[in-house]
Each structure stands twice: as structure tokens, then as C-alpha cells.
Design a protein around this motif. Sequence first.
Motif, PDB file in Angstrom:
ATOM      1  N   UNK A   6       0.885  -1.117   0.165  1.00 15.23           N
ATOM      2  CA  UNK A   6       0.115  -0.035   0.002  1.00 15.23           C
ATOM      3  C   UNK A   6       1.156   1.276  -0.053  1.00 15.23           C
ATOM      4  N   UNK A   7       1.885   1.338   0.729  1.00 19.96           N
ATOM      5  CA  UNK A   7       3.095   2.481   0.847  1.00 19.96           C
ATOM      6  C   UNK A   7       3.385   2.607  -0.684  1.00 19.96           C
ATOM      7  N   UNK A  33      -7.206  -3.090  -4.596  1.00 16.12           N
ATOM      8  CA  UNK A  33      -6.558  -2.777  -5.892  1.00 16.12           C
ATOM      9  C   UNK A  33      -5.614  -3.571  -6.088  1.00 16.12           C
ATOM     10  N   UNK A  34      -4.476  -3.414  -5.306  1.00 18.63           N
ATOM     11  CA  UNK A  34      -3.128  -4.318  -5.284  1.00 18.63           C
ATOM     12  C   UNK A  34      -3.492  -5.992  -5.437  1.00 18.63           C
ATOM     13  N   UNK A  35      -4.578  -6.507  -4.760  1.00 15.11           N
ATOM     14  CA  UNK A  35      -5.006  -7.761  -4.947  1.00 15.11           C
ATOM     15  C   UNK A  35      -5.678  -8.137  -6.255  1.00 15.11           C
ATOM     16  N   UNK A  80       2.709  -4.618 -10.676  1.00 18.37           N
ATOM     17  CA  UNK A  80       1.399  -4.609  -9.765  1.00 18.37           C
ATOM     18  C   UNK A  80       1.182  -3.319  -9.023  1.00 18.37           C
ATOM     19  N   UNK A  81       2.222  -2.385  -8.961  1.00 23.51           N
ATOM     20  CA  UNK A  81       2.393  -1.063  -8.239  1.00 23.51           C
ATOM     21  C   UNK A  81       1.620   0.066  -9.597  1.00 23.51           C
ATOM     22  N   UNK A  82       2.068  -0.016 -10.505  1.00 24.48           N
ATOM     23  CA  UNK A  82       1.475   0.750 -11.689  1.00 24.48           C
ATOM     24  C   UNK A  82      -0.140   0.442 -11.881  1.00 24.48           C
ATOM     25  N   UNK A  83      -0.442  -0.837 -11.967  1.00 18.14           N
ATOM     26  CA  UNK A  83      -1.851  -1.190 -12.343  1.00 18.14           C
ATOM     27  C   UNK A  83      -2.557  -0.660 -11.085  1.00 18.14           C
ATOM     28  N   UNK A  84      -2.279  -0.902  -9.790  1.00 21.05           N
ATOM     29  CA  UNK A  84      -2.872  -0.496  -8.622  1.00 21.05           C
ATOM     30  C   UNK A  84      -3.033   0.926  -8.380  1.00 21.05           C
ATOM     31  N   UNK A  85      -1.855   1.608  -8.707  1.00 18.38           N
ATOM     32  CA  UNK A  85      -1.981   3.027  -8.839  1.00 18.38           C
ATOM     33  C   UNK A  85      -2.809   3.889  -9.727  1.00 18.38           C
TER      34      UNK A  85
END
Length: 179
Positions: A6-7, A33-35, A80-85
Motif C-alpha cells: 500500500x505504501x 486494488x493491489x490484490x 502490480x504497483x502501476x496497475x494499482x496506482x
Amino acid sequence: MGYTTVQNVAGMFPTFQRGTPQQKPSDSLIQQYIDDVASDLDAILERRFGEMIRQNFGGSLAAFQATLSPDALNVLEKINRYGAASQLGLALATMGVASAERLAQDFQSEFRKLCSDLNALNEKGDPVSSGLYDHLFDAQASTPSPRAGFQGTAGGDQPKDQTSGDLGLSNFFGKFDKL
């Protein structure tokens, strides 16, 4: 469980404040979102490397993931970070953060490109023979090399009286040399 935190996702938006009572969206929603994105990544891994996973890990994606190199995990974390962001940015945009929508679009574009690279798809969405990251996930995947596989001149377009030495090449034998 995703490949990022999340961070890290919240850090994609420098002005987003976490840990306050009025934080919106909440950390639990960002984790969702991350999951969600991690599930998509797992599906890509199972499709692309399913044969190897069945052969070497008894079909267990978790066993396969446990053996991934730091480089492979870094690639998955970034995707994962870009998709969740991108999802977080769209949520922030609906709450009135004007700049978040533009960032979300940029993150979504980068996410799609990275997913295509992992999924071995070209710009049109057509499958290609190997993906950019295949060598990180399958030891038997071929890695394209900038070095030529063969060095030399075929000579089919050379006149019979011309030799390799005439062209400044160091080939000891030419096409028409007889031993």
C-alpha cells in the motif's frame, strides 16, 4: 496477497496523505486494488509459464512464486504497483483531485505496456514468440542477444574472382576456395 505494498502504491501520488482519519480511499481499498492486479498477473504467469509450472512445480503457482529471483519479483512489483496506482488515481479523481486523473492515465498506459511485455504481446495485442521477461521466469527461455549467431559473409552475391581478403575480411577460406 499482491507483489507490492500500500505504501508503494500511495507513494505514486506525492500529495496523497495516509494515516489520517479522513483518508479516502482507505488502505484496505488500496490493498484490494493491489490484490485485483496481482490476480491478473498470476493469470498471466499461469498462462505463459503453465507448462513449466506443471512440469517442475506439480502445477503449484505458489511453489513457482517461491523460487522467483529478485529480478522477477521486482518486475512483478512494478507491474502490480502501476496497475494499482492507476485504480487509485481514478478513485482520487472522482473525489475531486484533478491531477490524479492525468497520473492515472499515465500509470494505466505504462501498466498495459508492462503487462503486454510480460504476456508476450505486441502493440496490437498479437502474440509474439517470446516475451521481454521470459528469461526471468523460465530458465529454458531463450534470451535474445545483440551478438550475431553467425559471423561471416555468405558470398552468394560476390563475383568468383573476389576473395574475402579483397573485402577486408579475415576469413581464411572464401566461398570458392578449393582445398
